[in-house]
Design an enzyme around this catalytic site. Sequence first.
Site, PDB file in Angstrom:
ATOM      1  CG  ASN A   7      24.620  21.959  20.952  1.00  0.00           C
ATOM      2  OD1 ASN A   7      23.962  22.343  19.989  1.00  0.00           O
ATOM      3  ND2 ASN A   7      24.487  22.468  22.153  1.00  0.00           N
ATOM      4  CG  ASP A   9      21.585  24.309  19.573  1.00  0.00           C
ATOM      5  OD1 ASP A   9      20.984  23.238  19.457  1.00  0.00           O
ATOM      6  OD2 ASP A   9      21.514  25.046  20.557  1.00  0.00           O
ATOM      7  CG  HIS A  10      26.741  26.008  16.522  1.00  0.00           C
ATOM      8  ND1 HIS A  10      26.659  27.351  16.831  1.00  0.00           N
ATOM      9  CD2 HIS A  10      27.161  25.382  17.636  1.00  0.00           C
ATOM     10  CE1 HIS A  10      27.035  27.524  18.085  1.00  0.00           C
ATOM     11  NE2 HIS A  10      27.339  26.349  18.598  1.00  0.00           N
ATOM     12  CG  HIS A  50      19.647  25.868  23.812  1.00  0.00           C
ATOM     13  ND1 HIS A  50      20.630  26.726  24.228  1.00  0.00           N
ATOM     14  CD2 HIS A  50      18.545  26.185  24.518  1.00  0.00           C
ATOM     15  CE1 HIS A  50      20.133  27.537  25.162  1.00  0.00           C
ATOM     16  NE2 HIS A  50      18.869  27.231  25.348  1.00  0.00           N
ATOM     17  NE  ARG A  52      20.080  29.843  21.915  1.00  0.00           N
ATOM     18  CZ  ARG A  52      20.902  30.229  22.895  1.00  0.00           C
ATOM     19  NH1 ARG A  52      20.499  31.112  23.781  1.00  0.00           N
ATOM     20  NH2 ARG A  52      22.117  29.746  22.968  1.00  0.00           N
ATOM     21  NE  ARG A  56      19.649  34.005  19.946  1.00  0.00           N
ATOM     22  CZ  ARG A  56      19.441  34.016  21.255  1.00  0.00           C
ATOM     23  NH1 ARG A  56      18.224  34.167  21.733  1.00  0.00           N
ATOM     24  NH2 ARG A  56      20.445  33.857  22.094  1.00  0.00           N
ATOM     25  CD  GLU A  77      22.381  23.105  25.700  1.00  0.00           C
ATOM     26  OE1 GLU A  77      22.253  24.329  25.575  1.00  0.00           O
ATOM     27  OE2 GLU A  77      23.360  22.495  25.296  1.00  0.00           O
ATOM     28  CB  THR A 108      24.830  28.451  26.935  1.00  0.00           C
ATOM     29  OG1 THR A 108      23.736  27.928  26.208  1.00  0.00           O
ATOM     30  CG2 THR A 108      24.515  28.455  28.409  1.00  0.00           C
ATOM     31  CD  GLU A 158      27.006  20.206  29.366  1.00  0.00           C
ATOM     32  OE1 GLU A 158      25.866  19.748  29.154  1.00  0.00           O
ATOM     33  OE2 GLU A 158      27.613  20.916  28.540  1.00  0.00           O
ATOM     34  CG  HIS A 205      30.178  26.472  26.740  1.00  0.00           C
ATOM     35  ND1 HIS A 205      30.970  27.514  26.365  1.00  0.00           N
ATOM     36  CD2 HIS A 205      28.917  26.812  26.412  1.00  0.00           C
ATOM     37  CE1 HIS A 205      30.203  28.458  25.848  1.00  0.00           C
ATOM     38  NE2 HIS A 205      28.955  28.053  25.854  1.00  0.00           N
TER      39      HIS A 205
HETATM   40  N1  PXP Z   1      26.817  22.422  26.697  1.00  0.00           N
HETATM   41  C1  PXP Z   1      25.921  23.401  26.893  1.00  0.00           C
HETATM   42  C2  PXP Z   1      25.092  23.356  28.129  1.00  0.00           C
HETATM   43  C3  PXP Z   1      25.755  24.431  25.964  1.00  0.00           C
HETATM   44  O1  PXP Z   1      24.854  25.394  26.174  1.00  0.00           O
HETATM   45  C4  PXP Z   1      26.534  24.421  24.797  1.00  0.00           C
HETATM   46  C5  PXP Z   1      26.356  25.494  23.778  1.00  0.00           C
HETATM   47  O2  PXP Z   1      25.150  25.393  23.151  1.00  0.00           O
HETATM   48  C6  PXP Z   1      27.431  23.360  24.617  1.00  0.00           C
HETATM   49  C7  PXP Z   1      27.582  22.394  25.596  1.00  0.00           C
HETATM   50  C8  PXP Z   1      28.273  23.258  23.400  1.00  0.00           C
HETATM   51  O3  PXP Z   1      29.157  24.319  23.382  1.00  0.00           O
HETATM   52  P1  PXP Z   1      30.038  24.569  22.078  1.00  0.00           P
HETATM   53  O4  PXP Z   1      29.098  24.897  20.984  1.00  0.00           O
HETATM   54  O5  PXP Z   1      30.920  25.684  22.474  1.00  0.00           O
HETATM   55  O6  PXP Z   1      30.771  23.288  21.827  1.00  0.00           O
END
Ligand code: PXP
Length: 252
Positions: A7, A9-10, A50, A52, A56, A77, A108, A158, A205
């Site tokens: 993921n 996103d970060h 993701h 949103r 953001r 996502e 999330t 998931e 997650h």
């Molecule tokens: N799965 C889903 C559905 C999520 O929303 C997220 C967070 O964006 C993740 C996995 C990944 O979570 P983490 O960033 O805590 O590894």
Amino acid sequence: MATLGVNIDHVATLRQARYRGTPDPARGEPNPSHAVHVAELAGAECITMHLREDRRHVNDRDVRVCRDLCRVKFNLEMGATDEMVGIAGGLRPHMSTLVPEGREEVTTEGGLDVAGQRDRLTGVVATLRDAGVSASAFIDADERQIRAAADAGFEWCEVHTGPYAEAFMGAGGDLRDPALAAALSRVAAAGRLIIELGMRFNAGHALNYANVRPIAALPGVEELHIGHSIVSRAVYTGLHEAVATMRALIAG
Ligand code: PXP
């Protein structure tokens, strides 16, 4: 063996910390599209972003560019809104993971309430399927939610591993700790039911380098979706090393 979905996103979150409000934040660094490339080179089998409602972190251009570049599975996502379903129909990711979206949350926070909106989600899943997108529900390890996801036609579930990760931290990783053992067995039982109902079992997650192995070892788990711990480690080691190390841990 479970596969790794990264993921990214970060990466966009970090970019926005500097470039939010500038005329063209998509040109700022670090750029999620570079992360797609490096994560793939390091062995990621899936890339997740993701989008949103308020854009953001990740914006529309990010998902378009990354979708085009991505040579592995692309997972979008999103909230189950009409706007997002329309975007997924145009973008055609391989999979869309439907998540609840709270405007104030940083990431999330909980599973999607499928049981509470089963009829609407049945329509969303069908629309996605017609567009060639398979639907995944991000849900708590809860029998009622899993059964509702099967009824709504989801192909994937998931399972939210946040409670397991919290228990792991509380127990210092001691798998004999009753709270941790119970949290792990809830995820395992959820996985069994998902598979028994004909769906495919993913988890994600708050998984990290310390807690991932017991989840990766669960029977039938196909994909682990991991973001924060990988991008955090990348600050010190670089993204290639962070992805490759996680993938090796998952492989056991
Ligand atoms: N799965 C889903 C559905 C999520 O929303 C997220 C967070 O964006 C993740 C996995 C990944 O979570 P983490 O960033 O805590 O590894």
